[in-house]
Design a protein around this motif. Structure first.
Motif, mmCIF file in Angstrom:
data_model
loop_
_atom_site.group_PDB
_atom_site.id
_atom_site.type_symbol
_atom_site.label_atom_id
_atom_site.label_comp_id
_atom_site.label_asym_id
_atom_site.label_seq_id
_atom_site.Cartn_x
_atom_site.Cartn_y
_atom_site.Cartn_z
ATOM 1 N N LYS A 78 -2.585 7.531 -6.372
ATOM 2 C CA LYS A 78 -3.877 7.562 -6.708
ATOM 3 C C LYS A 78 -4.841 6.919 -5.528
ATOM 4 O O LYS A 78 -5.806 7.444 -5.214
ATOM 5 C CB LYS A 78 -4.359 6.623 -7.956
ATOM 6 C CG LYS A 78 -4.025 7.317 -9.455
ATOM 7 C CD LYS A 78 -4.901 8.535 -9.331
ATOM 8 C CE LYS A 78 -4.519 9.087 -10.769
ATOM 9 N NZ LYS A 78 -5.262 10.527 -10.726
ATOM 10 N N ASN A 80 -3.760 7.197 -2.188
ATOM 11 C CA ASN A 80 -3.730 8.325 -1.331
ATOM 12 C C ASN A 80 -4.529 9.370 -1.752
ATOM 13 O O ASN A 80 -5.548 9.820 -0.582
ATOM 14 C CB ASN A 80 -2.347 8.937 -1.310
ATOM 15 C CG ASN A 80 -1.268 7.809 -0.390
ATOM 16 O OD1 ASN A 80 -1.617 7.163 0.228
ATOM 17 N ND2 ASN A 80 -0.068 8.205 -0.783
ATOM 18 N N GLU A 81 -4.726 9.651 -3.047
ATOM 19 C CA GLU A 81 -5.768 10.685 -3.370
ATOM 20 C C GLU A 81 -7.325 10.261 -3.227
ATOM 21 O O GLU A 81 -8.040 11.057 -2.492
ATOM 22 C CB GLU A 81 -5.588 11.020 -4.826
ATOM 23 C CG GLU A 81 -4.327 11.719 -5.093
ATOM 24 C CD GLU A 81 -4.006 12.026 -6.636
ATOM 25 O OE1 GLU A 81 -5.026 11.713 -7.491
ATOM 26 O OE2 GLU A 81 -3.335 12.604 -6.987
ATOM 27 N N TYR A 82 -7.585 8.951 -3.413
ATOM 28 C CA TYR A 82 -9.009 8.477 -3.405
ATOM 29 C C TYR A 82 -9.217 8.470 -1.754
ATOM 30 O O TYR A 82 -10.394 8.649 -1.556
ATOM 31 C CB TYR A 82 -9.146 7.072 -3.910
ATOM 32 C CG TYR A 82 -8.740 7.098 -5.380
ATOM 33 C CD1 TYR A 82 -9.248 8.156 -6.152
ATOM 34 C CD2 TYR A 82 -8.085 6.025 -6.214
ATOM 35 C CE1 TYR A 82 -9.129 8.155 -7.478
ATOM 36 C CE2 TYR A 82 -8.094 5.997 -7.265
ATOM 37 C CZ TYR A 82 -8.440 7.072 -8.267
ATOM 38 O OH TYR A 82 -8.469 7.236 -9.553
ATOM 39 N N CYS A 83 -8.432 7.919 -0.948
ATOM 40 C CA CYS A 83 -8.639 8.011 0.371
ATOM 41 C C CYS A 83 -8.823 9.464 1.033
ATOM 42 O O CYS A 83 -9.578 9.611 1.998
ATOM 43 C CB CYS A 83 -7.338 7.141 1.121
ATOM 44 S SG CYS A 83 -7.457 5.439 0.686
ATOM 45 N N SER A 84 -7.973 10.405 0.594
ATOM 46 C CA SER A 84 -8.236 11.786 1.088
ATOM 47 C C SER A 84 -9.538 12.463 0.773
ATOM 48 O O SER A 84 -10.087 12.938 1.375
ATOM 49 C CB SER A 84 -7.033 12.763 0.616
ATOM 50 O OG SER A 84 -5.848 12.007 1.247
ATOM 51 N N ASP A 85 -9.911 12.150 -0.485
ATOM 52 C CA ASP A 85 -10.986 12.528 -1.090
ATOM 53 C C ASP A 85 -12.249 11.714 -0.635
ATOM 54 O O ASP A 85 -13.353 11.967 -1.171
ATOM 55 C CB ASP A 85 -11.171 12.649 -2.441
ATOM 56 C CG ASP A 85 -10.226 13.758 -3.051
ATOM 57 O OD1 ASP A 85 -9.840 14.316 -2.324
ATOM 58 O OD2 ASP A 85 -9.795 13.456 -4.164
ATOM 59 N N PHE A 86 -12.014 10.644 -0.028
ATOM 60 C CA PHE A 86 -13.093 9.582 0.357
ATOM 61 C C PHE A 86 -14.026 9.076 -0.753
ATOM 62 O O PHE A 86 -15.067 9.062 -0.661
ATOM 63 C CB PHE A 86 -13.794 10.346 1.538
ATOM 64 C CG PHE A 86 -14.394 9.057 2.273
ATOM 65 C CD1 PHE A 86 -13.638 8.576 3.224
ATOM 66 C CD2 PHE A 86 -15.813 8.685 2.378
ATOM 67 C CE1 PHE A 86 -14.134 7.412 4.034
ATOM 68 C CE2 PHE A 86 -16.491 7.743 3.061
ATOM 69 C CZ PHE A 86 -15.508 7.163 4.184
ATOM 70 N N ASP A 87 -13.100 8.729 -1.975
ATOM 71 C CA ASP A 87 -13.742 8.228 -3.077
ATOM 72 C C ASP A 87 -13.718 6.756 -3.057
ATOM 73 O O ASP A 87 -12.669 6.055 -3.584
ATOM 74 C CB ASP A 87 -12.993 8.856 -4.317
ATOM 75 C CG ASP A 87 -13.818 8.467 -5.597
ATOM 76 O OD1 ASP A 87 -14.872 7.786 -5.565
ATOM 77 O OD2 ASP A 87 -13.350 9.053 -6.569
ATOM 78 N N ASP A 114 -4.727 8.967 5.972
ATOM 79 C CA ASP A 114 -6.026 8.578 5.545
ATOM 80 C C ASP A 114 -6.063 7.292 4.672
ATOM 81 O O ASP A 114 -7.033 6.332 5.178
ATOM 82 C CB ASP A 114 -6.636 9.591 4.444
ATOM 83 C CG ASP A 114 -6.775 11.027 5.179
ATOM 84 O OD1 ASP A 114 -7.144 11.254 6.318
ATOM 85 O OD2 ASP A 114 -6.833 12.120 4.500
#
Length: 132
Positions: A78, A80-87, A114
């Motif tokens: 999660k 990693n996903e938030y950082c990639s999506d810049f959330d 990221d």
């Protein structure tokens, strides 16, 4: 059963007297539960007592070491996903409950680039430059 433990203690004492600590340690590790009782512990010689303390300390250290759990892996995914999506807002919410997780050395290789950059800029990573 009591005779068996006395035989083991005798073998440990002899191995310690002969400075054969490898054999003594193997005997101690295989019979740790029996030997850690006070009445059996008293029968060990001084080298045997020191060795059993060392083995007990090692076993406690191994069990207390953090293992990566399934929940840890899901949290890292999660992050990693938030950082990639810049959330950033969801990232901050996730970090509130898992801040100590991202500071562990064994987690750093699981973070994507990221995540490493964002977490490092946020001050959440201890020393990311040392590991790259």
């Amino acid at each position: 059963m009591a005779g068996n433990i006395i035989t083991i203690i005798t073998k440990i004492n002899k191995a310690c007297d002969d400075l054969d600590f490898v054999s003594a340690r193997v005997l101690i590790e295989t019979n740790l539960l029996k030997l850690s009782e006070a009445k059996q512990y008293r029968l060990l010689n001084s080298n045997g007592r020191v060795l059993i303390k060392h083995v007990l300390a090692d076993s406690k250290k191994e069990t207390s070491e953090n293992k990566i759990t399934r929940n840890d892996l899901l949290t890292i995914k999660k992050i990693n996903e938030y950082c990639s999506d810049f959330d950033i807002s969801m990232l901050k919410r996730t970090l509130k409950s898992s801040f100590d997780l991202v500071q562990r050395d064994d987690i750093l290789p699981l973070l994507n680039n990221d995540a490493k950059i964002i977490l490092d800029n946020m001050g959440a990573l201890l020393d990311v430059h040392q590991h790259q």
